[in-house]
Design an enzyme around this catalytic site. Structure first.
Site, PDB file in Angstrom:
ATOM      1  N   GLU A 181     -21.418  30.759  71.987  1.00  0.00           N
ATOM      2  CA  GLU A 181     -22.458  29.447  72.544  1.00  0.00           C
ATOM      3  C   GLU A 181     -24.082  30.240  71.914  1.00  0.00           C
ATOM      4  O   GLU A 181     -24.282  31.071  72.428  1.00  0.00           O
ATOM      5  CB  GLU A 181     -22.447  29.514  74.326  1.00  0.00           C
ATOM      6  CG  GLU A 181     -23.771  28.811  74.870  1.00  0.00           C
ATOM      7  CD  GLU A 181     -23.949  28.901  76.031  1.00  0.00           C
ATOM      8  OE1 GLU A 181     -24.531  27.797  77.057  1.00  0.00           O
ATOM      9  OE2 GLU A 181     -22.822  29.702  76.629  1.00  0.00           O
ATOM     10  N   LYS A 220     -23.987  20.090  76.193  1.00  0.00           N
ATOM     11  CA  LYS A 220     -23.435  20.811  76.905  1.00  0.00           C
ATOM     12  C   LYS A 220     -23.839  19.844  78.709  1.00  0.00           C
ATOM     13  O   LYS A 220     -24.995  19.694  79.049  1.00  0.00           O
ATOM     14  CB  LYS A 220     -24.275  21.882  77.043  1.00  0.00           C
ATOM     15  CG  LYS A 220     -23.862  22.881  78.419  1.00  0.00           C
ATOM     16  CD  LYS A 220     -24.170  23.996  78.444  1.00  0.00           C
ATOM     17  CE  LYS A 220     -23.718  24.939  79.080  1.00  0.00           C
ATOM     18  NZ  LYS A 220     -23.878  26.866  79.203  1.00  0.00           N
ATOM     19  N   CYS A 240     -19.157  26.967  77.216  1.00  0.00           N
ATOM     20  CA  CYS A 240     -19.020  28.241  78.675  1.00  0.00           C
ATOM     21  C   CYS A 240     -18.836  27.323  79.775  1.00  0.00           C
ATOM     22  O   CYS A 240     -18.283  27.787  80.761  1.00  0.00           O
ATOM     23  CB  CYS A 240     -20.480  28.884  78.570  1.00  0.00           C
ATOM     24  SG  CYS A 240     -21.361  30.414  79.407  1.00  0.00           S
TER      25      CYS A 240
END
Length: 258
Positions: free
Chosen positions: A41, A108, A142
């Site tokens: 990431e 995200k 994540c």
């Protein structure tokens, strides 16, 4: 395609060190076998909140380099970078296909507000599955890994691989390992998850990049040091397992509805 090579590359992402990070990644990609490779990431700059606007300006140039590399090395490359859009910065995973085409991008969805991500990023609002040389790839970033609803949506959209770029800290390493395995088991697909290693301020990162099969076979667990690891993904085994344990088609959504 019944079998592909999948790789994960983990390294100590230098906060704000775009040139150094970029050089490390490009060198690693030169040594990847043809197939899928997942990077950590925010691999170009880390969580350099003070300079995200500046780093986002350089993302287009980095994507051109990735496109050239993908085409030359026949790689499907997934990793997240900062992107500026509509006055906000997003943490965006780009999926570069093996012909150099941008197959798609995913912003995200779940920001780790306990770590302050909301102060630098806006949240995305859609799930993405992208057709690639490696097959249909769904992307989570994540903290997204903690939300099984998202992974189930990606599976329903046809994903056969979940690619997960991450900067997951060492203090919750067991959560990282358990959740990655759970997402593979419950959705009966492959999880290819690249986590950073090293340190950033007071935070230590464990690496432990993972490749997990639908049967919960851990094909790769890299441990703490930097490096590149590869495993073979055999989709015929995935299809056979889905037939043997048909939990995906035996779901009862009408019972689960609120």
């Amino acid at each position: 395609m019944e079998k592909i090579a999948a790789s994960v590359f983990q390294f100590d992402v230098i906060r704000g060190g775009v040139a150094e990070n970029r050089a490390l990644v490009m060198e690693a990609l030169e040594h990847c076998p043809s197939g899928l490779v997942v990077l950590p990431e925010m691999w170009s700059c880390g969580f350099d909140y003070k300079h995200l606007d500046t780093h986002a300006l350089g993302t287009e140039e980095i994507l051109k380099d990735l496109s050239d590399m993908a085409r030359r090395r026949s790689l499907v490359i997934v990793g997240s970078l900062p992107v500026s859009e509509g006055g906000s910065i997003y943490n965006v995973a780009h999926v570069m296909d093996a012909d150099g085409r941008l197959a798609g991008s995913y912003s995200k969805t779940h920001l780790f507000t306990a770590g302050g991500e909301g102060r630098g990023f806006a949240a995305g609002s859609s799930a993405g599955v992208f057709e690639t040389m490696a097959g249909p790839v769904g992307v989570m970033i994540c903290y997204d890994l903690r939300f099984p609803e998202l992974s189930r949506t990606l599976m329903d959209k046809g994903a056969r691989i979940l690619a997960v770029p991450a900067q997951w800290p060492a203090v919750r390493r067991t959560h990282w390992q358990t959740l990655a395995r759970a997402r593979a088991i419950e959705n009966q697909l492959f999880v290819v998850a690249a986590n950073r290693c090293g340190e950033d301020g007071e935070l230590r990162y464990p690496g432990s990049s993972l490749i997990v099969s639908p049967t919960d076979q851990v094909l790769v667990d890299m441990g703490e040091g930097p490096g590149l690891a590869t495993a073979e993904l055999d989709f015929s085994l995935m299809d056979d397992y889905r037939k043997a344990i048909p939990c995906l088609r035996e779901r009862r959504p009408e019972v689960y509805a609120l």
